[in-house]
Design a protein around this motif. Structure first.
Motif, PDB file in Angstrom:
ATOM      1  N   GLU A   1     -10.134   8.966   6.530  1.00  8.54           N
ATOM      2  CA  GLU A   1      -9.597   8.113   7.599  1.00  8.54           C
ATOM      3  C   GLU A   1      -8.089   8.314   7.715  1.00  8.54           C
ATOM      4  N   ILE A   2      -7.554   7.929   8.870  1.00 11.18           N
ATOM      5  CA  ILE A   2      -6.106   8.020   9.042  1.00 11.18           C
ATOM      6  C   ILE A   2      -5.531   6.620   8.852  1.00 11.18           C
ATOM      7  N   ILE A   3      -4.848   6.399   7.723  1.00  5.26           N
ATOM      8  CA  ILE A   3      -4.258   5.083   7.457  1.00  5.26           C
ATOM      9  C   ILE A   3      -2.822   5.108   7.955  1.00  5.26           C
ATOM     10  N   LYS A   4      -2.527   4.290   8.950  1.00  5.32           N
ATOM     11  CA  LYS A   4      -1.216   4.280   9.633  1.00  5.32           C
ATOM     12  C   LYS A   4      -0.881   5.661  10.201  1.00  5.32           C
ATOM     13  N   ASP A   5      -0.258   6.516   9.403  1.00  7.78           N
ATOM     14  CA  ASP A   5       0.115   7.821   9.936  1.00  7.78           C
ATOM     15  C   ASP A   5      -0.232   8.972   8.990  1.00  7.78           C
ATOM     16  N   ILE A   6      -1.015   8.675   7.956  1.00 12.05           N
ATOM     17  CA  ILE A   6      -1.353   9.738   7.004  1.00 12.05           C
ATOM     18  C   ILE A   6      -2.874   9.848   6.840  1.00 12.05           C
ATOM     19  N   PRO A   7      -3.437  11.033   7.108  1.00 12.41           N
ATOM     20  CA  PRO A   7      -4.868  11.234   6.845  1.00 12.41           C
ATOM     21  C   PRO A   7      -5.139  11.084   5.344  1.00 12.41           C
TER      22      PRO A   7
ATOM     23  N   GLN B   1      -1.838  25.503   4.330  1.00 11.69           N
ATOM     24  CA  GLN B   1      -0.622  25.687   3.533  1.00 11.69           C
ATOM     25  C   GLN B   1       0.039  24.391   3.053  1.00 11.69           C
ATOM     26  N   PHE B   2      -0.706  23.606   2.299  1.00 11.13           N
ATOM     27  CA  PHE B   2      -0.106  22.416   1.694  1.00 11.13           C
ATOM     28  C   PHE B   2       0.597  22.840   0.408  1.00 11.13           C
TER      29      PHE B   2
ATOM     30  N   LEU C   1       2.417  18.321   8.362  1.00 11.84           N
ATOM     31  CA  LEU C   1       1.377  17.301   8.188  1.00 11.84           C
ATOM     32  C   LEU C   1       1.396  16.813   6.745  1.00 11.84           C
ATOM     33  N   ARG C   2       1.277  15.498   6.619  1.00 15.96           N
ATOM     34  CA  ARG C   2       1.185  14.918   5.273  1.00 15.96           C
ATOM     35  C   ARG C   2      -0.222  14.387   5.073  1.00 15.96           C
ATOM     36  N   ILE C   3      -0.734  14.556   3.868  1.00 16.94           N
ATOM     37  CA  ILE C   3      -2.046  13.974   3.564  1.00 16.94           C
ATOM     38  C   ILE C   3      -1.986  13.241   2.232  1.00 16.94           C
ATOM     39  N   ARG C   4      -2.941  12.324   2.096  1.00 23.28           N
ATOM     40  CA  ARG C   4      -3.031  11.554   0.849  1.00 23.28           C
ATOM     41  C   ARG C   4      -4.420  11.780   0.273  1.00 23.28           C
ATOM     42  N   ILE C   5      -4.451  12.185  -0.986  1.00 22.79           N
ATOM     43  CA  ILE C   5      -5.733  12.426  -1.644  1.00 22.79           C
ATOM     44  C   ILE C   5      -5.866  11.449  -2.794  1.00 22.79           C
TER      45      ILE C   5
ATOM     46  N   GLY D   1      -7.151   5.362 -10.885  1.00 26.42           N
ATOM     47  CA  GLY D   1      -7.066   6.333  -9.804  1.00 26.42           C
ATOM     48  C   GLY D   1      -5.792   7.136  -9.881  1.00 26.42           C
ATOM     49  N   VAL D   2      -5.841   8.323  -9.277  1.00 26.22           N
ATOM     50  CA  VAL D   2      -4.627   9.117  -9.130  1.00 26.22           C
ATOM     51  C   VAL D   2      -4.478   9.418  -7.643  1.00 26.22           C
ATOM     52  N   VAL D   3      -3.272   9.223  -7.119  1.00 27.94           N
ATOM     53  CA  VAL D   3      -3.028   9.458  -5.697  1.00 27.94           C
ATOM     54  C   VAL D   3      -2.053  10.626  -5.545  1.00 27.94           C
ATOM     55  N   TYR D   4      -2.447  11.595  -4.752  1.00 28.66           N
ATOM     56  CA  TYR D   4      -1.594  12.761  -4.498  1.00 28.66           C
ATOM     57  C   TYR D   4      -1.157  12.711  -3.033  1.00 28.66           C
ATOM     58  N   HIS D   5       0.125  12.956  -2.791  1.00 29.08           N
ATOM     59  CA  HIS D   5       0.603  13.144  -1.417  1.00 29.08           C
ATOM     60  C   HIS D   5       1.018  14.597  -1.267  1.00 29.08           C
ATOM     61  N   LEU D   6       0.448  15.263  -0.294  1.00 27.15           N
ATOM     62  CA  LEU D   6       0.819  16.663  -0.061  1.00 27.15           C
ATOM     63  C   LEU D   6       1.463  16.795   1.311  1.00 27.15           C
TER      64      LEU D   6
END
Lengths: 170, 413
Positions: free
Chosen positions: A28-34, A57-58, A89-93, A77-82
């Motif tokens: 899902e896209i939360i605010k502005d980050i997928p 190319q992250f 583009l920024r993503i959150r895993i 949990g572990v949260v990664y921002h790439l």
């Protein structure tokens, strides 16, 4: 606000579904980050895929941090921002695990930046990272036996003697 | 020739040859209280003669538990913690945090407030770079520039003082804008600084930029190439010195940076000299931005706006608090954090003095963040230090460290 390019997000989503199937979930896209969740045993594979993929190319690991949800089945949990400079583009895993002895595979083989961030997550939450080259505490003393950022660790000891109001005539 | 080894052994004892190959390393502690380590962190160097063979780092047990404290404080009361991260440019830290909360609460700011913020943030960037560059001079043996530039840093602090009353740990920002409007004297001081600083900066650059000793001490020292810098998570001037033109202000503009015209200086080698020149050029660009911001603000009709108009979130003006019951109640509720934030996850970043300064905020709908993580640029790139100084001399390590601008407060969280 970060700009979300829907075409790239669509490509990302399709590629992830193709390669990782049901291991990738809750996209899902939360605010502005997928944002999406991945099972912990495939996290390194996913990071390597996102890093190497010519289209995505992250290559910039922005942050990595631990999380603790004591009331949940998946406690840690572990949260990664790439960040992909190519597509801006920024993503959150996110990845979660249960149990008293949480362990995730280390991302240091892909991002050298992950080294200290993982040590910090270990120091604060007690999350172990397998295959980490030097997993020891980084900000706290090595001989303490607790993990201070866990929710069950209080901010300070309420029974401390020096907090006794009698000392101050109150 | 066939019996060459035998011939040699007539003259040299083989045991002596083995002895020559054997290296003897010396362990040298650089820090934690060495004047050139810029903070409480230690580097245990294994020296091969004058050259560094291996470095073991400890960053000191300075854990101040900012993230833990933040989990127990309402959003408003987290601001003072952030001043103490990169204390050379604390307004950037504060305003980055306010923007994060604004993003969570969906607050739009008037243009004038955003431009005012830009002026303060760019002044903070100048003061940050100014300290770093003058300290590079000190570490290479030139104290003059440091003493000369510190007068200008003092002037920036006087501007802060005029805006909010404090100097180092500034409390001028609020969620939704500023605590009060800039006074007339503040504007006078900003304009005076804009007029006088270029002269001093130019003189400082003429002192070091083409100085043969300085160039010999910095060119090719502590280099890092672009790919490696990216892999190590570098951002800001250190990454740009390596040749990657990544700047958060341009790539993901915040606070209306898209309205401004400025360049991103980029280096080629990623060495100490490049980091010095990139920071120097950034100060010129910051001056350009401030100049434009002042021009834009002067064209605006309303000179009184310094806050967004969201009474439930933004602190009311002091005169109203003293004379109006409703304003007093709102003031109390906001300060005590009795207004719940919406649920959600936010990542917001700003271009701090040392690179991308990010805030990852998880809100469960309560009055405090459920989890708050700071992306501190220093913490991330300082781990590349051993690799950057491997094989170089001790004096080069000192210069590499000062050119990286490692701030001890930002290593911690």
């Amino acid at each position: 606000m970060f700009v979300v390019n829907n075409n790239i997000v669509e490509i990302l989503k399709n590629k992830l579904q193709e390669h990782f199937g049901s291991d990738v979930s809750s996209f899902e896209i939360i605010k502005d980050i997928p944002t999406f969740t991945i099972t912990k045993n495939r996290i390194v594979e996913l990071l390597r895929f996102l890093h190497k993929d010519k289209e995505l190319q992250f290559q910039f690991l922005t942050t990595l941090c631990g999380m603790h949800f004591p009331d949940s089945d998946q406690q840690f949990g572990v949260v990664y921002h790439l960040h992909s400079f190519k597509n801006n583009l920024r993503i959150r895993i996110k990845s979660f695990t249960s149990g008293n002895n949480p362990e995730f595979p280390s991302a240091t083989g892909i991002f050298k930046a992950a080294n200290w961030m993982e040590r910090e997550a270990y120091d604060f939450f007690g999350i172990k990272f397998s295959c980490h080259p030097n997993l020891k505490r980084i900000l706290n003393m090595e001989d303490i036996d607790f993990f201070p950022m866990r929710k069950d660790y209080p901010l300070e000891d309420q029974t401390r003697e020096d907090k006794n109001d009698k000392m101050f005539g109150r | 020739m066939e019996n060459l080894e035998e011939d040699i052994s007539k003259y040299i004892d083989p045991a002596d040859i083995a002895h020559e190959e054997h290296k003897e390393f010396i362990t040298l502690n650089l820090g934690p209280t060495h004047p050139a380590t810029h903070g409480v962190f230690q580097n245990i160097l294994t020296m091969d003669g004058e050259f560094i063979d291996h470095t073991e780092q400890t960053i000191g047990y300075i854990h101040r538990a900012f993230e833990k404290i933040a989990e127990h404080r309402p959003f408003y009361q987290i601001t003072p913690l952030l001043d103490r991260m990169n204390y050379c440019s604390s307004p950037i830290n504060n305003m980055g945090w306010h923007m994060t909360v604004e993003k969570l609460l969906d607050i739009q700011l008037p243009k004038r407030v955003e431009y005012l913020r830009i002026i303060v943030m760019e002044l903070a960037r100048i003061s940050d770079h100014l300290i770093c560059n003058s300290v590079i001079g000190v570490d290479s043996g030139a104290l003059t520039g440091f003493v000369y530039l510190f007068e200008k840093r003092e002037e920036i602090y006087e501007i802060y003082e005029e805006i909010c009353g404090t100097r180092l740990t500034t409390n001028m920002g609020r969620v939704g804008g500023f605590e009060r409007n800039f006074s007339d004297l503040a504007w006078v001081k900003i304009k005076k600084f804009l007029k006088e600083f270029p002269v001093v900066l130019k003189e400082f650059e003429s002192l070091l930029l083409r100085n043969r000793i300085f160039m010999n001490r910095t060119i090719g020292v502590g280099p890092i190439e672009a790919n490696k810098a990216l892999n190590y998570g570098f951002a800001g001037p250190n990454l740009r010195a390596a040749g990657v033109d990544y700047d958060v202000r341009v790539m993901n503009p915040y606070s209306s940076y898209e309205d401004f015209d400025f360049d991103i200086p980029v280096g080629t080698q990623g060495d100490t000299y490049d980091r010095f020149t990139v920071r120097g050029e950034e100060m010129w660009q910051s001056l350009r931005i401030i100049q434009q911001a002042i021009e834009k603000i002067e064209k605006m009709d309303d000179k009184t706006i310094f806050q967004a108009d969201y009474p439930s979130v933004v602190l009311p003006k002091k005169e109203k608090v003293y004379n109006n019951m409703e304003a007093l109640i709102y003031h109390f509720k906001i300060v005590m954090g009795e207004i719940d934030a919406p649920k959600g996850e936010i990542y917001h970043c700003v271009e701090g003095g040392n690179g991308e300064l990010g805030y990852y905020l998880v809100s469960d709908g309560g009055r405090t963040p459920y989890r708050l993580h700071f992306r501190r640029p220093c913490f991330i790139y300082y781990q590349a230090f051993p690799e950057m100084i491997k094989g170089s001399m001790l004096s080069d390590a000192i210069l590499t460290m000062s050119s990286m601008n490692v701030i001890a407060g930002e290593l911690d969280a």
